[in-house]
Scaffold this active site. Structure first.
Site, short mmCIF file in Angstrom:
data_model
loop_
_atom_site.label_atom_id
_atom_site.label_comp_id
_atom_site.label_asym_id
_atom_site.label_seq_id
_atom_site.Cartn_x
_atom_site.Cartn_y
_atom_site.Cartn_z
N PHE A 95 -8.10 -9.37 40.42
CA PHE A 95 -7.55 -8.87 41.68
C PHE A 95 -8.68 -8.77 42.70
CE2 PHE A 95 -6.12 -5.09 44.26
CZ PHE A 95 -5.10 -5.75 44.91
N ASP A 166 -14.92 -3.79 34.55
CA ASP A 166 -13.70 -3.45 35.27
C ASP A 166 -12.58 -3.46 34.22
OD1 ASP A 166 -11.39 -3.25 36.73
OD2 ASP A 166 -11.92 -4.78 38.22
N HIS A 169 -7.30 -3.24 33.50
CA HIS A 169 -6.18 -3.76 32.70
C HIS A 169 -6.34 -3.38 31.23
CE1 HIS A 169 -5.58 -7.47 35.59
NE2 HIS A 169 -5.66 -6.31 36.23
N GLN A 192 -3.07 2.73 39.10
CA GLN A 192 -2.07 2.33 40.11
C GLN A 192 -0.72 2.18 39.40
OE1 GLN A 192 -1.05 -1.12 40.02
NE2 GLN A 192 0.40 -0.84 41.71
N LYS A 195 0.18 -0.03 36.32
CA LYS A 195 -0.72 -0.07 35.16
C LYS A 195 -0.10 0.61 33.93
CE LYS A 195 -4.02 -2.19 37.40
NZ LYS A 195 -3.51 -2.27 38.74
N ARG A 224 -22.11 16.68 45.60
CA ARG A 224 -22.31 17.96 44.89
C ARG A 224 -22.90 17.76 43.50
NH1 ARG A 224 -16.90 19.05 47.20
NH2 ARG A 224 -17.22 20.63 48.79
N TYR A 231 -21.30 24.58 48.63
CA TYR A 231 -21.77 23.94 49.87
C TYR A 231 -23.19 23.37 49.75
CZ TYR A 231 -17.53 25.37 52.18
OH TYR A 231 -16.21 25.49 52.54
N ARG A 241 -12.37 12.14 45.15
CA ARG A 241 -11.70 12.95 44.12
C ARG A 241 -10.22 12.61 43.98
NH1 ARG A 241 -14.31 16.94 47.12
NH2 ARG A 241 -12.30 17.37 48.08
#
Ligand SMILES: Cc1ncc(COP(=O)(O)O)c(C=O)c1O
Length: 406
Positions: A95, A166, A169, A192, A195, A224, A231, A241
């Site tokens: 993809f 990757d 799949h 997604q 999947k 972070r 902070y 996230r």
């Protein structure tokens, strides 16, 4: 795709949702905790739970849930210090995201042709693409079928390269005792909607190294550190996230996935045995050492000469008309408009790229071009059939197509 609905009803729908999924979403609403911030200061039960459960399933030391599979690759590249002008060798058959993620971090994807039987990056062709600027190999386990990871890792070691798998799949795929996504430096996943483990939009990054994990976390969560004051931001970074709703669905879907995974494997092997007996046709092969496959899609290649000259488009239309949910495969990356025009991004030197203009000519990528022109894919949910007679039906339709004059 226009399916014959009457025949389509033999094949399961996707996604498969039940009361547990609805309860999971409600639990997030009831908690009033809709996001997951840094641990210690902000809760977010489901993201942390999913990361732990998925890491356990993979056998990974660390797992971070992120916004999607594309961002997972981008974060992985950044965590490995891959940036401006660095070259990354990428499988040409995938993809668009696998290649565009490299461009997103201002690096240069260099496309590698694939193996004629596994459709995965051809390890024999990788070495010729290595230059002084090469920093990593980004391999894709297409359809969950493992790349020859022994060969890929050996090349990486020889040239001091990083390896990103990757595994969008390849949820659950196993190669020589290890789940895919845990063999290279970093493994990335997509959740997604289509999947095998899905929550709409989502992704994950797995790794085995503690130092690298800290870096990944920082990049994914606004710079972070885990457990630190909220902070404090140690690197200028973005927000990748995952939210609580998606994580809650993933926790619930992971249980179902563990039941579906062996069913898919059993049914793919059942169909493979029959497809491979048809003269002029074979199913995407698994390399030696493969134990299980995620089977997000299952590629089937045919020789038009043995099928009265049928084109791919005609082939999958015939299957669709018979209610069989086939689809087209990914066009090879070198052929996509976004790479063919060779523009890339401002300020980046793409002279080392093997795409753009004439470099994108199919003749430079002969195997993937042949695979793309003469194959189609079955989607994963087809292999959740309860009765293997539905797979016999697929074979019957293919045999009928073979007998017909086109
Ligand atoms: C091989 C591969 N890599 C990366 C991605 C990107 O994942 P996402 O759509 O979650 O961004 C996909 C999505 O289909 C994919 O198939």
């Amino acid at each position: 795709m226009a399916f014959n609905q009457e025949a389509r009803k033999h094949f399961p729908e996707w996604p498969q949702l039940d009361k547990d999924d609805y309860d999971a979403v409600k639990a997030v609403l009831d908690s009033k905790q809709l996001w997951c911030g840094a641990p210690a200061t902000h809760k977010g039960e489901f993201v942390w739970r999913f990361q732990k459960e998925f890491a356990e399933f993979l056998g990974a030391r660390h797992c971070f849930a992120v916004t999607n599979g594309t961002h997972a690759i981008e974060v992985a590249l950044m965590a490995l210090d891959i940036g401006l002008g660095d070259e990354v060798i990428v499988s040409d058959y995938t993809f668009v995201a696998t290649g565009s993620a490299v461009v997103a971090v201002n690096a240069v994807p260099v496309f590698c042709d694939v193996h004629a039987r596994t459709f995965n990056i051809d390890e024999v062709k990788i070495e010729a693409l290595v230059t002084k600027k090469t920093k990593a190999i980004l391999c894709v386990h297409l359809g969950g079928v493992p790349c020859d990871m022994d060969a890929v890792m050996a090349i990486a070691r020889r040239h001091g390269l990083k390896v990103i798998e990757d595994s969008s799949h390849a949820h659950g795929s196993k190669y020589k005792g290890k789940r895919l996504g845990t063999i290279g430096d970093i493994g990335t996943f997509s959740f997604q909607a289509s999947k095998v483990l899905a929550c709409g939009e989502g992704g994950a990054i797995a790794c085995m190294d503690d130092k690298l994990a800290e870096k990944i976390y920082g990049i994914a969560d606004a710079g972070r550190k885990v457990g630190d004051y909220f902070y404090n931001h140690y690197i200028p970074s973005s927000n990748y996230r995952l939210g609580e709703f998606q994580a809650a669905i993933l926790c619930s879907q992971l249980k179902k996935f563990k039941e579906q995974h062996p069913v898919r494997n059993k049914n793919v092997e059942y169909l493979r045995a029959k497809i491979d007996k048809i003269d002029g046709m074979f199913m995407q092969e698994k390399p030696a050492g493969t134990e299980e496959c995620g089977y997000y899609v299952v590629g089937v290649k045919f020789d038009p000469a043995k099928f009265n000259g049928i084109t791919k488009e005609k082939f999958y239309k015939r299957l669709n008309d018979a209610g069989i949910p086939t689809d087209d495969c990914y066009p090879p990356l070198h052929s996509l408009a976004c790479f063919k025009d060779g523009k890339g991004k401002k300020g980046v030197d793409y002279s080392g790229a093997n795409w753009g203009g004439e470099k994108s000519d199919d003749r430079n990528f002969p195997v993937v071009t042949d695979v793309f022109n003469h194959s189609f894919e079955f989607p994963q949910e087809m292999f959740l059939v309860k009765d293997q007679k539905d797979l016999d039906y697929v074979v019957d339709v293919i045999v009928k197509i073979k007998e017909d004059k086109q």
